[in-house]
Design an enzyme around this catalytic site. Structure first.
Site, PDB file in Angstrom:
ATOM      1  CG  ASP A   1      64.764 -23.652 -24.211  1.00 41.25           C
ATOM      2  OD1 ASP A   1      63.684 -23.061 -24.362  1.00 41.25           O
ATOM      3  OD2 ASP A   1      65.868 -23.070 -24.258  1.00 41.25           O
TER       4      ASP A   1
ATOM      5  CB  SER B   1      68.557 -16.551 -24.735  1.00 47.39           C
ATOM      6  OG  SER B   1      67.210 -16.357 -25.076  1.00 47.39           O
TER       7      SER B   1
ATOM      8  CG  HIS C   1      65.223 -20.118 -22.396  1.00 39.47           C
ATOM      9  ND1 HIS C   1      65.943 -20.448 -23.527  1.00 39.47           N
ATOM     10  CD2 HIS C   1      65.392 -18.773 -22.226  1.00 39.47           C
ATOM     11  CE1 HIS C   1      66.519 -19.367 -24.022  1.00 39.47           C
ATOM     12  NE2 HIS C   1      66.208 -18.340 -23.250  1.00 39.47           N
TER      13      HIS C   1
END
Length: 340
Positions: free
Chosen positions: A283, A128, A312
């Site tokens: 995601d 991330s 995600h």
């Protein structure tokens, strides 16, 4: 305290502010060898702290502390490194300056070189926002970073991602306790609302359709149990100003803003590290299409998609199947030739 702090002194940030008496919190795993050539940097992610990264470190894993010296630097704004919640006046709380991915990595580079004397990194990897820092490491220090594996992230925050974060920010700051960041009590209503907004994006439609949150390894008793026990619990532990500082960093992430480069395409072309890009198949804010575009512009890069419904959070360490996929890919990358 299970971490150390590196004092950076007064730091001029990319946007022009001076962060006085800046501090970078970090934790290391394993031992640095005599040649100082077994180091890996593994930055933190949005709201995460070093212990939230530990699921990817262990004996027999790619990030094996018996073989590598793993450094986890905490992002600015995460509550351990310099943040609104721990910085004295005048840069406390709502006055904490805007920090970029470039700022984070530049200070991490100082930690790696000044504190440890390391001149070469075997790998930089992260999830991330940690992925965003991974790209920045490769571009800013091409003579130092041999390999990168950013997972569930991107080199530049897309407009769709930016808009998602506007919703998160609006939910948090609508709390009557907010007071433009000068709250006296935690804005609990805003933090809970923020968690509810985030819950619709962190996992995929399939994840909710199949009610995977009821199954192991999560094992919640109902959807509401999951929303409260997983999502609200995550954000209620955090300081609101800290979350907004990191959110600004995320929204304005753009590798193309690195000094000396003319936009993100030029910047991606400047990456020299052996590269595997790893998006999550479903995601919702770092979709595989964004990494496909990047792969075509990074010399020699490979794209390897994490399959499945976890969206995600395929990169979050909660699902053993996804963890094994990421770990196997890291092992593959560490066994590949690097450019130096």
């Amino acid at each position: 305290m299970d971490y150390e702090v590196f004092d950076l002194g007064d730091v001029r940030l990319q946007r022009g502010a001076t962060l006085r008496d800046a501090k970078l919190a970090y934790k290391t795993y394993g031992e640095l060898n005599a040649a100082k050539d077994n180091a890996i940097v593994y930055p933190t992610w949005y709201s995460g702290q070093h212990y939230d990264n530990e699921w990817l470190i262990g004996e027999g894993m790619a990030l094996d502390p018996s073989r590598y010296f793993v450094i986890i630097p905490n992002m600015l704004g995460n509550g351990l490194s310099s943040s609104p919640s721990n910085t004295p006046e005048p840069h406390d709380r709502a006055r904490f300056p805007q920090v970029t991915m470039h700022d984070n990595v530049r200070l991490q580079h100082r930690l790696v070189t000044e504190r440890f004397g390391i001149e070469r990194l075997e790998l930089v990897t992260g999830w991330s926002m940690g992925a965003g820092q991974t790209y920045q490491w490769a571009l800013s220090y091409p003579e130092m970073v041999r390999r990168i594996l950013p997972f569930c992230g991107s080199a530049k925050t897309s407009l769709h991602n930016f808009v998602f974060l506007e919703g998160v920010k609006a939910a948090l700051t609508a709390d009557g306790q907010w007071h433009h960041g000068w709250y006296r009590e935690k804005p609990v209503t805003g933090l809970r609302a923020m968690a509810r907004v985030y819950a619709g994006w962190g996992f995929s439609q399939q994840f909710y359709r199949e009610q995977i949150f009821l199954q192991e390894p999560l094992g919640y008793g109902s959807l509401e149990d999951f929303l409260v026990g997983f999502w609200e619990d995550m954000f209620l532990k955090r300081d609101a100003n800290n979350l907004l500082t990191m959110l600004w960093t995320w929204q304005h992430a753009d590798l193309g803003n690195t000094p000396g480069y003319a936009g993100v395409e030029d910047a991606l072309a400047g990456i020299r590290a052996t590269t595997i890009l790893m998006p999550g198949e479903q995601d919702l804010y770092f979709p595989p299409e964004d990494n496909e575009w990047e792969q075509a512009r990074i010399p020699g890069a490979e794209l390897r998609v994490i399959p499945g419904a976890w969206g995600h959070f395929a990169g979050g360490g909660s699902n053993p199947v996804d963890t094994a996929f990421i770990d196997d890919t890291l092992k593959d990358l560490l066994n590949r030739k690097a450019p130096f």
